[in-house]
Design a protein around this motif. Structure first.
Motif, PDB file in Angstrom:
ATOM      1  N   SER A  87      45.409  43.472 -11.483  1.00 46.69           N
ATOM      2  CA  SER A  87      46.314  42.609 -10.705  1.00 46.69           C
ATOM      3  C   SER A  87      46.834  41.455 -11.553  1.00 46.69           C
ATOM      4  O   SER A  87      47.979  41.022 -11.385  1.00 46.69           O
ATOM      5  CB  SER A  87      45.610  42.086  -9.452  1.00 46.69           C
ATOM      6  OG  SER A  87      44.497  41.290  -9.775  1.00 46.69           O
ATOM      7  N   ARG A  88      46.033  40.956 -12.477  1.00 48.85           N
ATOM      8  CA  ARG A  88      46.511  39.875 -13.359  1.00 48.85           C
ATOM      9  C   ARG A  88      47.608  40.370 -14.289  1.00 48.85           C
ATOM     10  O   ARG A  88      48.569  39.658 -14.568  1.00 48.85           O
ATOM     11  CB  ARG A  88      45.337  39.293 -14.154  1.00 48.85           C
ATOM     12  CG  ARG A  88      44.317  38.551 -13.286  1.00 48.85           C
ATOM     13  CD  ARG A  88      43.269  37.837 -14.114  1.00 48.85           C
ATOM     14  NE  ARG A  88      42.282  37.204 -13.253  1.00 48.85           N
ATOM     15  CZ  ARG A  88      41.040  37.654 -13.080  1.00 48.85           C
ATOM     16  NH1 ARG A  88      40.648  38.763 -13.725  1.00 48.85           N
ATOM     17  NH2 ARG A  88      40.207  37.032 -12.272  1.00 48.85           N
ATOM     18  N   HIS A  89      47.453  41.604 -14.767  1.00 44.90           N
ATOM     19  CA  HIS A  89      48.505  42.169 -15.626  1.00 44.90           C
ATOM     20  C   HIS A  89      49.811  42.319 -14.854  1.00 44.90           C
ATOM     21  O   HIS A  89      50.890  42.015 -15.375  1.00 44.90           O
ATOM     22  CB  HIS A  89      48.065  43.520 -16.173  1.00 44.90           C
ATOM     23  CG  HIS A  89      49.146  44.246 -16.925  1.00 44.90           C
ATOM     24  ND1 HIS A  89      49.601  43.831 -18.155  1.00 44.90           N
ATOM     25  CD2 HIS A  89      49.881  45.343 -16.586  1.00 44.90           C
ATOM     26  CE1 HIS A  89      50.561  44.649 -18.564  1.00 44.90           C
ATOM     27  NE2 HIS A  89      50.755  45.566 -17.632  1.00 44.90           N
ATOM     28  N   ALA A  90      49.717  42.785 -13.608  1.00 41.59           N
ATOM     29  CA  ALA A  90      50.910  42.921 -12.781  1.00 41.59           C
ATOM     30  C   ALA A  90      51.576  41.564 -12.561  1.00 41.59           C
ATOM     31  O   ALA A  90      52.802  41.450 -12.586  1.00 41.59           O
ATOM     32  CB  ALA A  90      50.550  43.561 -11.442  1.00 41.59           C
ATOM     33  N   THR A  91      50.763  40.536 -12.357  1.00 49.27           N
ATOM     34  CA  THR A  91      51.287  39.175 -12.186  1.00 49.27           C
ATOM     35  C   THR A  91      52.029  38.720 -13.429  1.00 49.27           C
ATOM     36  O   THR A  91      53.171  38.239 -13.355  1.00 49.27           O
ATOM     37  CB  THR A  91      50.135  38.201 -11.885  1.00 49.27           C
ATOM     38  OG1 THR A  91      49.465  38.603 -10.693  1.00 49.27           O
ATOM     39  CG2 THR A  91      50.671  36.784 -11.701  1.00 49.27           C
ATOM     40  N   ASP A  92      51.409  38.872 -14.582  1.00 48.00           N
ATOM     41  CA  ASP A  92      52.031  38.440 -15.838  1.00 48.00           C
ATOM     42  C   ASP A  92      53.299  39.232 -16.127  1.00 48.00           C
ATOM     43  O   ASP A  92      54.303  38.679 -16.611  1.00 48.00           O
ATOM     44  CB  ASP A  92      51.037  38.605 -16.999  1.00 48.00           C
ATOM     45  CG  ASP A  92      49.841  37.669 -16.882  1.00 48.00           C
ATOM     46  OD1 ASP A  92      49.836  36.823 -15.960  1.00 48.00           O
ATOM     47  OD2 ASP A  92      48.907  37.791 -17.693  1.00 48.00           O
ATOM     48  N   TYR A  93      53.267  40.518 -15.840  1.00 43.61           N
ATOM     49  CA  TYR A  93      54.433  41.375 -16.053  1.00 43.61           C
ATOM     50  C   TYR A  93      55.611  40.866 -15.232  1.00 43.61           C
ATOM     51  O   TYR A  93      56.736  40.732 -15.742  1.00 43.61           O
ATOM     52  CB  TYR A  93      54.072  42.806 -15.656  1.00 43.61           C
ATOM     53  CG  TYR A  93      55.187  43.818 -15.801  1.00 43.61           C
ATOM     54  CD1 TYR A  93      55.297  44.598 -16.944  1.00 43.61           C
ATOM     55  CD2 TYR A  93      56.106  44.019 -14.769  1.00 43.61           C
ATOM     56  CE1 TYR A  93      56.301  45.548 -17.073  1.00 43.61           C
ATOM     57  CE2 TYR A  93      57.110  44.957 -14.891  1.00 43.61           C
ATOM     58  CZ  TYR A  93      57.205  45.721 -16.037  1.00 43.61           C
ATOM     59  OH  TYR A  93      58.202  46.653 -16.153  1.00 43.61           O
ATOM     60  N   ALA A  94      55.360  40.577 -13.959  1.00 36.00           N
ATOM     61  CA  ALA A  94      56.433  40.112 -13.075  1.00 36.00           C
ATOM     62  C   ALA A  94      56.979  38.762 -13.533  1.00 36.00           C
ATOM     63  O   ALA A  94      58.197  38.539 -13.513  1.00 36.00           O
ATOM     64  CB  ALA A  94      55.917  40.013 -11.642  1.00 36.00           C
ATOM     65  N   ILE A  95      56.110  37.868 -13.954  1.00 36.74           N
ATOM     66  CA  ILE A  95      56.560  36.543 -14.411  1.00 36.74           C
ATOM     67  C   ILE A  95      57.416  36.683 -15.663  1.00 36.74           C
ATOM     68  O   ILE A  95      58.466  36.049 -15.793  1.00 36.74           O
ATOM     69  CB  ILE A  95      55.353  35.624 -14.671  1.00 36.74           C
ATOM     70  CG1 ILE A  95      54.651  35.296 -13.339  1.00 36.74           C
ATOM     71  CG2 ILE A  95      55.796  34.335 -15.367  1.00 36.74           C
ATOM     72  CD1 ILE A  95      53.368  34.527 -13.504  1.00 36.74           C
ATOM     73  N   ARG A  96      56.993  37.513 -16.593  1.00 35.21           N
ATOM     74  CA  ARG A  96      57.780  37.714 -17.821  1.00 35.21           C
ATOM     75  C   ARG A  96      59.092  38.428 -17.529  1.00 35.21           C
ATOM     76  O   ARG A  96      60.111  38.164 -18.173  1.00 35.21           O
ATOM     77  CB  ARG A  96      56.951  38.502 -18.831  1.00 35.21           C
ATOM     78  CG  ARG A  96      55.747  37.742 -19.381  1.00 35.21           C
ATOM     79  CD  ARG A  96      55.124  38.461 -20.572  1.00 35.21           C
ATOM     80  NE  ARG A  96      54.053  37.685 -21.153  1.00 35.21           N
ATOM     81  CZ  ARG A  96      52.760  37.903 -20.916  1.00 35.21           C
ATOM     82  NH1 ARG A  96      52.399  38.900 -20.121  1.00 35.21           N
ATOM     83  NH2 ARG A  96      51.832  37.143 -21.471  1.00 35.21           N
ATOM     84  N   LEU A  97      59.069  39.338 -16.568  1.00 37.86           N
ATOM     85  CA  LEU A  97      60.263  40.109 -16.246  1.00 37.86           C
ATOM     86  C   LEU A  97      61.331  39.234 -15.586  1.00 37.86           C
ATOM     87  O   LEU A  97      62.504  39.267 -15.973  1.00 37.86           O
ATOM     88  CB  LEU A  97      59.903  41.279 -15.327  1.00 37.86           C
ATOM     89  CG  LEU A  97      61.052  42.186 -14.869  1.00 37.86           C
ATOM     90  CD1 LEU A  97      61.744  42.822 -16.074  1.00 37.86           C
ATOM     91  CD2 LEU A  97      60.536  43.261 -13.919  1.00 37.86           C
ATOM     92  N   TYR A  98      60.936  38.451 -14.592  1.00 36.22           N
ATOM     93  CA  TYR A  98      61.909  37.690 -13.814  1.00 36.22           C
ATOM     94  C   TYR A  98      62.103  36.262 -14.318  1.00 36.22           C
ATOM     95  O   TYR A  98      63.145  35.655 -14.073  1.00 36.22           O
ATOM     96  CB  TYR A  98      61.495  37.675 -12.338  1.00 36.22           C
ATOM     97  CG  TYR A  98      61.653  39.014 -11.685  1.00 36.22           C
ATOM     98  CD1 TYR A  98      62.905  39.484 -11.319  1.00 36.22           C
ATOM     99  CD2 TYR A  98      60.546  39.838 -11.463  1.00 36.22           C
ATOM    100  CE1 TYR A  98      63.057  40.730 -10.733  1.00 36.22           C
ATOM    101  CE2 TYR A  98      60.692  41.085 -10.874  1.00 36.22           C
ATOM    102  CZ  TYR A  98      61.950  41.527 -10.517  1.00 36.22           C
ATOM    103  OH  TYR A  98      62.097  42.761  -9.949  1.00 36.22           O
ATOM    104  N   GLY A  99      61.126  35.711 -15.015  1.00 44.50           N
ATOM    105  CA  GLY A  99      61.280  34.422 -15.688  1.00 44.50           C
ATOM    106  C   GLY A  99      61.828  33.313 -14.822  1.00 44.50           C
ATOM    107  O   GLY A  99      61.308  33.003 -13.746  1.00 44.50           O
ATOM    108  N   SER A 100      62.914  32.721 -15.278  1.00 44.30           N
ATOM    109  CA  SER A 100      63.504  31.562 -14.610  1.00 44.30           C
ATOM    110  C   SER A 100      64.128  31.901 -13.258  1.00 44.30           C
ATOM    111  O   SER A 100      64.497  31.003 -12.501  1.00 44.30           O
ATOM    112  CB  SER A 100      64.563  30.922 -15.515  1.00 44.30           C
ATOM    113  OG  SER A 100      65.600  31.852 -15.801  1.00 44.30           O
ATOM    114  N   GLU A 101      64.246  33.189 -12.947  1.00 44.17           N
ATOM    115  CA  GLU A 101      64.810  33.580 -11.656  1.00 44.17           C
ATOM    116  C   GLU A 101      63.801  33.462 -10.516  1.00 44.17           C
ATOM    117  O   GLU A 101      64.148  33.603  -9.343  1.00 44.17           O
ATOM    118  CB  GLU A 101      65.333  35.009 -11.721  1.00 44.17           C
ATOM    119  CG  GLU A 101      66.435  35.190 -12.746  1.00 44.17           C
ATOM    120  CD  GLU A 101      67.432  36.250 -12.340  1.00 44.17           C
ATOM    121  OE1 GLU A 101      67.242  36.862 -11.274  1.00 44.17           O
ATOM    122  OE2 GLU A 101      68.395  36.448 -13.087  1.00 44.17           O
TER     123      GLU A 101
END
Length: 272
Positions: A14-28
């Motif tokens: 779940s932490r990897h999924a969280t980090d992935y989403a943050i890196r993917l969407y970033g400032s959005e």
């Protein structure tokens, strides 16, 4: 600006999924909702009360630790981080949050061992997919943001009711700067559907896209081979009400593990 809901069970998945989403969407990202749902224990009344309190405190503590980790690992993140602890099954908890707060996308981790079919084995994730009608991003452990370039929509060539159905996919295409490959795998000889292509052309007018038709007696195998061919990073599927849809066929039939183990794409599930 986007709000994402991330169910967390305090594991590396779940932490990897969280980090992935943050890196993917970033400032959005406008808001990240971290949700932990704990099941009610089946015990005697006195023991039950104390166990529920312990589980609630552990849930709240785990979410606070997740929030601190995110803030440390992503110091430039501007999104608000909202914590939700609930008692009950995960599907019901997600529905409650969605009713309370606007959520664009649910992000969940997957074990990744069986890729496209791992959600059959992962009963919790499978129940969420079955019971929650909301866009979902399913992230395997091997998914990475660096060098992303391929986006594939696997379709059964049925009409899409409105452009809003494809919104999260269109957002991803824009964020990734990606060309979109629209794939239809058919057990019989595939035929070009001019009417459906015109529909997609209208819905995807701002995204470069191309249609592909493949013949394969095994839908999984056909999609897998195409993903290898295109080196795709994210696969999109549209869930539809009723049985017999492409998603039903992909996730409710017996599939060769040898084929499935080789697929490592992130899965975006949309709803029509």
């Amino acid at each position: 600006m986007k709000t994402i809901l991330i169910p967390s069970n305090f594991t590396d998945i779940s932490r990897h999924a969280t980090d992935y989403a943050i890196r993917l969407y970033g400032s959005e990202l406008k808001r990240i909702i971290l949700l932990n749902a704990y099941e009610q224990p089946k015990t005697g009344r006195s023991i039950h009360i104390s166990l529920v309190e312990i589980m609630r405190k552990n849930s709240e503590k785990g979410l606070e630790e997740d929030k601190l980790r995110i803030q440390e690992d992503f110091p430039d993140l501007k999104a608000d981080i909202v914590l939700r602890t609930t008692q009950g099954d995960l599907s019901s908890s997600i529905k409650s949050v969605i009713e309370e707060l606007p959520v664009d996308l649910i992000v969940m981790g997957s074990k990744g061992d069986l890729a496209l079919v791992d959600i059959i084995i992962e009963s919790v994730t499978a129940r969420v997919i079955k019971n929650v009608q909301h866009p979902m991003l399913i992230v395997p452990p091997s998914a990475q943001i660096n060098g992303m370039k391929g986006l594939v929509l696997a379709t059964d060539l049925k009409p899409i009711s409105s452009s809003s159905v494809l919104k999260e996919m269109l957002d991803l295409a824009r964020i990734m700067g990606s060309h979109l490959d629209i794939l239809n795998v058919n057990k019989s000889n595939p035929e070009v559907s001019t009417e459906i292509e015109k529909m997609y052309d209208g819905l995807l007018s701002e995204v470069p896209h191309e249609f592909h038709y493949r013949h394969n007696t095994n839908i999984h195998s056909g999609i897998y081979k195409f993903l290898l061919e295109k080196d795709a990073d994210i696969v999109c599927l549209v869930k539809r009400r009723g049985g017999g849809t492409l998603v039903d066929r992909l996730f409710h039939q017996s599939v060769s593990r040898r084929i499935a183990k080789s697929v490592r794409q992130t899965l975006l599930l949309l709803n029509d």
